[in-house]
Write an enzyme that holds these catalytic residues in place. Sequence first.
Site, PDB file in Angstrom:
ATOM      1  N   TYR A   1      11.611  -2.959   4.804  1.00 19.24           N
ATOM      2  CA  TYR A   1      10.759  -3.912   5.513  1.00 19.24           C
ATOM      3  C   TYR A   1      11.592  -4.725   6.491  1.00 19.24           C
ATOM      4  O   TYR A   1      12.795  -4.942   6.276  1.00 19.24           O
ATOM      5  CB  TYR A   1      10.085  -4.870   4.531  1.00 19.24           C
ATOM      6  CG  TYR A   1       8.878  -4.316   3.830  1.00 19.24           C
ATOM      7  CD1 TYR A   1       7.593  -4.566   4.314  1.00 19.24           C
ATOM      8  CD2 TYR A   1       9.002  -3.551   2.678  1.00 19.24           C
ATOM      9  CE1 TYR A   1       6.472  -4.069   3.665  1.00 19.24           C
ATOM     10  CE2 TYR A   1       7.894  -3.051   2.021  1.00 19.24           C
ATOM     11  CZ  TYR A   1       6.630  -3.314   2.522  1.00 19.24           C
ATOM     12  OH  TYR A   1       5.532  -2.812   1.878  1.00 19.24           O
TER      13      TYR A   1
ATOM     14  N   ASP B   1      -0.611  -5.423   2.843  1.00 17.56           N
ATOM     15  CA  ASP B   1      -1.707  -6.367   2.683  1.00 17.56           C
ATOM     16  C   ASP B   1      -2.318  -6.757   4.025  1.00 17.56           C
ATOM     17  O   ASP B   1      -1.844  -6.334   5.094  1.00 17.56           O
ATOM     18  CB  ASP B   1      -1.203  -7.614   1.955  1.00 17.56           C
ATOM     19  CG  ASP B   1      -0.761  -7.315   0.535  1.00 17.56           C
ATOM     20  OD1 ASP B   1      -1.471  -6.566  -0.154  1.00 17.56           O
ATOM     21  OD2 ASP B   1       0.301  -7.824   0.125  1.00 17.56           O
TER      22      ASP B   1
END
Length: 475
Positions: free
Chosen positions: A226, A132
């Site tokens: 992540y 994002d």
Amino acid sequence: SRSMQRHQLEQYDKDGLIDLILKIQSSTPLLASSSSSSSSSSSSSLSEGHEANAATTSSKGKSKAKRVFDMSRYKQRHVALRISYIGWDYHGLASQADNDNTIEAHLFSALKKTCLITSREDSHYSRCGRTDKGVSAFGQVVALHLRSNLKEGPGIIQNTPTPSHMDRREIARASLVIDHDLDADEKELDYVYILNRVLPPEIRVTAWSAVAPDFSARFSCTHRTYKYFFLLGTMSLPLLNEAGQMLVGDHDFRNFCKIDAENVTNFRRVMLSLTVEQVPQNEGTSPSSEDDAPAHHHPPTGMYCFTISGYAFLWHQIRCMVAVLFLIGAGLEGPSIITTLLDVEHAPEKPHYDMASEVPLVLYDCGYEPGVVAWRRPLHTYAKLVEHMYQYWRSSALKEAVVDLMHTQVASVPIPPGPPSEVKAPHIPLMNRPRDETLERKQSRVETKRNKAAEQSPVTKRVKRDDVGDTNMKR
């Protein structure tokens, strides 16, 4: 004589000279004709010169006209690219119709500028993780058909049809291991060097690999990892670890994401691992000049990071999980809140809370089965990449030093006595806060909206996002 003539002419004023010239011209027709002819010839010569220059310019213009690149002269090769980017100043990875400042927009601009593809539509493009706005990546993977120097070899497209009995998902899950010919790859285009020459400095291609024609960066991925960086401050490390382990496993994470009821129906995801570790101190030395680099670079005291691995993630899932973990680490919520929110039968409505910032979030790695990819990093090209990243780090380190000094100077000034500083509002427990409507109610509204649209238009076309969230989901 010439001197007498000059002496005599010098006796005339301006008007007298003009009258004399006109008198001589009228009494000598040949001179008048010659003068007229000379004037005409001069004008014609100027005109012809202009036309000649125009013709030359036109000819040069034609010779400098951009030639259309003939892609049909080259074979195409299915290639995976490993990409790193600092996403703080970009509006996410995915292309947007109304915004050109995305990672994909810059990537495809570079691909077309270097004539590695003709268009995105014809490139058979796939991406592993959809990050994002503001999110960075160190191990993003995309795959597509690129122009190749080779006529045959691993990944070269031979225009063989896909078996009709296999759909896209079956192909993606099939064995994609190929026999990588490293000697042949030495003759291949240096995709890393070619693209990095035209990409923005925050976006770098770090490696490439030939892959099987049916390889999908998204569906062939086995796991995604992540990292989320943060300052520990006064938070409790044991509490963060305890709560983090409660998130590992197969759970319904609807209370730890932004719900997209229109496109997602299954909110169960598998978290493979979640660890909390202190960021080690980095030793930064220049690859070209040790004297120009600091001997040691110390990160801010108490810098830690979450490392989270899973098969796939929901929209904003990691930032929501981190936000709740921060509340637990600060002692504002107990670790049991994790169990409560994962029990969607007893907590079907997500409580309102702010997500963690996107800036410290990084897509660190995209994993594949052994043999599916063999990352190529040409030595001379990689040396340039390391130098580029060092210069980028050096610039950031200098900015950090300036901000640190400014903070130190401001903090050193005693604060005079005065009215009390603004008091923070007391913490409201998550389960006592306002809540979203249930997933079922959201889905019901979406279905009602679709039915209404179908009644108004006999022919409707549903445009569905092919991926959702911090990283694409495996469907």
